[in-house]
Design a protein around this motif. Sequence first.
Motif, PDB file in Angstrom:
ATOM      1  N   ARG A  37      53.776  72.165  52.305  1.00  0.00           N
ATOM      2  CA  ARG A  37      52.095  71.776  51.678  1.00  0.00           C
ATOM      3  C   ARG A  37      51.610  70.732  52.419  1.00  0.00           C
ATOM      4  O   ARG A  37      50.545  70.594  52.881  1.00  0.00           O
ATOM      5  CB  ARG A  37      52.354  71.383  50.185  1.00  0.00           C
ATOM      6  N   TRP A  38      52.573  69.436  52.488  1.00  0.00           N
ATOM      7  CA  TRP A  38      51.871  68.317  53.255  1.00  0.00           C
ATOM      8  C   TRP A  38      51.417  68.735  54.666  1.00  0.00           C
ATOM      9  O   TRP A  38      50.402  68.218  55.152  1.00  0.00           O
ATOM     10  CB  TRP A  38      52.893  67.322  52.895  1.00  0.00           C
ATOM     11  N   PHE A  42      47.799  68.116  55.840  1.00  0.00           N
ATOM     12  CA  PHE A  42      47.375  67.207  56.673  1.00  0.00           C
ATOM     13  C   PHE A  42      46.822  67.747  58.131  1.00  0.00           C
ATOM     14  O   PHE A  42      46.166  67.145  58.677  1.00  0.00           O
ATOM     15  CB  PHE A  42      48.589  66.245  56.816  1.00  0.00           C
ATOM     16  N   PHE A  43      47.736  68.588  58.736  1.00  0.00           N
ATOM     17  CA  PHE A  43      47.640  68.861  60.216  1.00  0.00           C
ATOM     18  C   PHE A  43      46.927  70.225  60.142  1.00  0.00           C
ATOM     19  O   PHE A  43      46.388  70.407  61.395  1.00  0.00           O
ATOM     20  CB  PHE A  43      48.918  68.927  60.979  1.00  0.00           C
ATOM     21  N   SER A  44      46.289  70.719  59.043  1.00  0.00           N
ATOM     22  CA  SER A  44      45.634  71.978  59.328  1.00  0.00           C
ATOM     23  C   SER A  44      46.275  73.115  60.126  1.00  0.00           C
ATOM     24  O   SER A  44      45.682  73.654  60.938  1.00  0.00           O
ATOM     25  CB  SER A  44      44.109  72.004  59.806  1.00  0.00           C
ATOM     26  N   VAL A  45      47.488  73.538  59.795  1.00  0.00           N
ATOM     27  CA  VAL A  45      48.381  74.399  60.638  1.00  0.00           C
ATOM     28  C   VAL A  45      49.180  75.430  59.521  1.00  0.00           C
ATOM     29  O   VAL A  45      48.972  75.075  58.489  1.00  0.00           O
ATOM     30  CB  VAL A  45      49.271  73.764  61.431  1.00  0.00           C
ATOM     31  N   LYS A  46      49.665  76.476  60.232  1.00  0.00           N
ATOM     32  CA  LYS A  46      50.270  77.283  59.323  1.00  0.00           C
ATOM     33  C   LYS A  46      51.818  77.139  59.625  1.00  0.00           C
ATOM     34  O   LYS A  46      52.110  77.438  60.917  1.00  0.00           O
ATOM     35  CB  LYS A  46      49.871  78.691  59.683  1.00  0.00           C
ATOM     36  N   VAL A  47      52.664  76.806  58.871  1.00  0.00           N
ATOM     37  CA  VAL A  47      54.123  76.853  58.641  1.00  0.00           C
ATOM     38  C   VAL A  47      54.945  78.107  58.501  1.00  0.00           C
ATOM     39  O   VAL A  47      54.605  78.818  57.651  1.00  0.00           O
ATOM     40  CB  VAL A  47      54.608  75.811  57.763  1.00  0.00           C
ATOM     41  N   VAL A  48      55.264  78.730  59.757  1.00  0.00           N
ATOM     42  CA  VAL A  48      56.131  80.016  59.511  1.00  0.00           C
ATOM     43  C   VAL A  48      57.536  79.832  58.938  1.00  0.00           C
ATOM     44  O   VAL A  48      57.995  80.597  58.168  1.00  0.00           O
ATOM     45  CB  VAL A  48      56.257  80.747  60.855  1.00  0.00           C
ATOM     46  N   TYR A  72      68.462  59.885  54.963  1.00  0.00           N
ATOM     47  CA  TYR A  72      67.216  60.659  55.049  1.00  0.00           C
ATOM     48  C   TYR A  72      67.739  62.036  55.341  1.00  0.00           C
ATOM     49  O   TYR A  72      68.903  62.460  55.527  1.00  0.00           O
ATOM     50  CB  TYR A  72      66.440  60.104  56.145  1.00  0.00           C
ATOM     51  N   LYS A  73      66.797  63.007  55.197  1.00  0.00           N
ATOM     52  CA  LYS A  73      66.784  64.369  55.441  1.00  0.00           C
ATOM     53  C   LYS A  73      65.941  64.775  56.476  1.00  0.00           C
ATOM     54  O   LYS A  73      64.835  64.382  56.936  1.00  0.00           O
ATOM     55  CB  LYS A  73      66.415  65.139  54.218  1.00  0.00           C
ATOM     56  N   ARG A  74      66.486  65.509  57.491  1.00  0.00           N
ATOM     57  CA  ARG A  74      65.653  65.970  58.897  1.00  0.00           C
ATOM     58  C   ARG A  74      65.132  67.226  58.561  1.00  0.00           C
ATOM     59  O   ARG A  74      66.005  68.481  58.318  1.00  0.00           O
ATOM     60  CB  ARG A  74      66.581  65.981  60.148  1.00  0.00           C
ATOM     61  N   MET A  75      63.865  67.813  58.743  1.00  0.00           N
ATOM     62  CA  MET A  75      63.105  68.863  58.592  1.00  0.00           C
ATOM     63  C   MET A  75      62.647  69.412  59.773  1.00  0.00           C
ATOM     64  O   MET A  75      62.187  68.630  60.718  1.00  0.00           O
ATOM     65  CB  MET A  75      62.143  68.920  57.441  1.00  0.00           C
ATOM     66  N   ILE A  76      63.233  70.665  60.517  1.00  0.00           N
ATOM     67  CA  ILE A  76      62.625  71.135  61.463  1.00  0.00           C
ATOM     68  C   ILE A  76      61.588  72.278  61.060  1.00  0.00           C
ATOM     69  O   ILE A  76      62.100  73.160  60.364  1.00  0.00           O
ATOM     70  CB  ILE A  76      63.685  71.641  62.377  1.00  0.00           C
ATOM     71  N   VAL A  81      52.288  80.898  65.918  1.00  0.00           N
ATOM     72  CA  VAL A  81      51.799  81.007  67.318  1.00  0.00           C
ATOM     73  C   VAL A  81      50.461  80.210  67.714  1.00  0.00           C
ATOM     74  O   VAL A  81      49.289  80.968  66.910  1.00  0.00           O
ATOM     75  CB  VAL A  81      51.711  82.337  68.155  1.00  0.00           C
ATOM     76  N   GLY A  82      50.081  79.616  68.328  1.00  0.00           N
ATOM     77  CA  GLY A  82      48.681  79.222  68.782  1.00  0.00           C
ATOM     78  C   GLY A  82      48.365  77.549  67.977  1.00  0.00           C
ATOM     79  O   GLY A  82      47.601  76.907  68.525  1.00  0.00           O
ATOM     80  N   ASP A  83      49.247  77.456  66.941  1.00  0.00           N
ATOM     81  CA  ASP A  83      49.259  75.835  66.211  1.00  0.00           C
ATOM     82  C   ASP A  83      49.717  75.042  66.832  1.00  0.00           C
ATOM     83  O   ASP A  83      51.020  75.284  67.585  1.00  0.00           O
ATOM     84  CB  ASP A  83      49.522  76.116  64.751  1.00  0.00           C
TER      85      ASP A  83
END
Length: 88
Positions: A37-38, A42-48, A72-76, A81-83
């Motif tokens: 959600r963040w 914040f970046f106005s992109v779509k997370v797949v 800490y936890k690492r998120m990938i 496509v296009g974002d």
Amino acid sequence: MDKIKYRPIGMKAIRLLERRQYTFDVDVKATKTEVKRWIEGFFSVKVVGMNSHRPPKKKKRMGSVIGYPVRYKRMIVTLKVGDSIPLS
């Protein structure tokens, strides 16, 4: 936004950029939905897709005291496509 600490820029993180995957280090208590959600807001992109893992602990010595750095936890995060997210 308080739960996202920083974006590591290492060899693997740079290699993942070719596949539209961005790496973030977040608080251990942060969930995938919170981070998604963040990032989308914040970046106005779509997370797949999202993957997460906790890197192994490493000992740190400060004089005679041996301890561990903050976890800490690492998120990938994989984007549509296009974002893209700016690196700066």
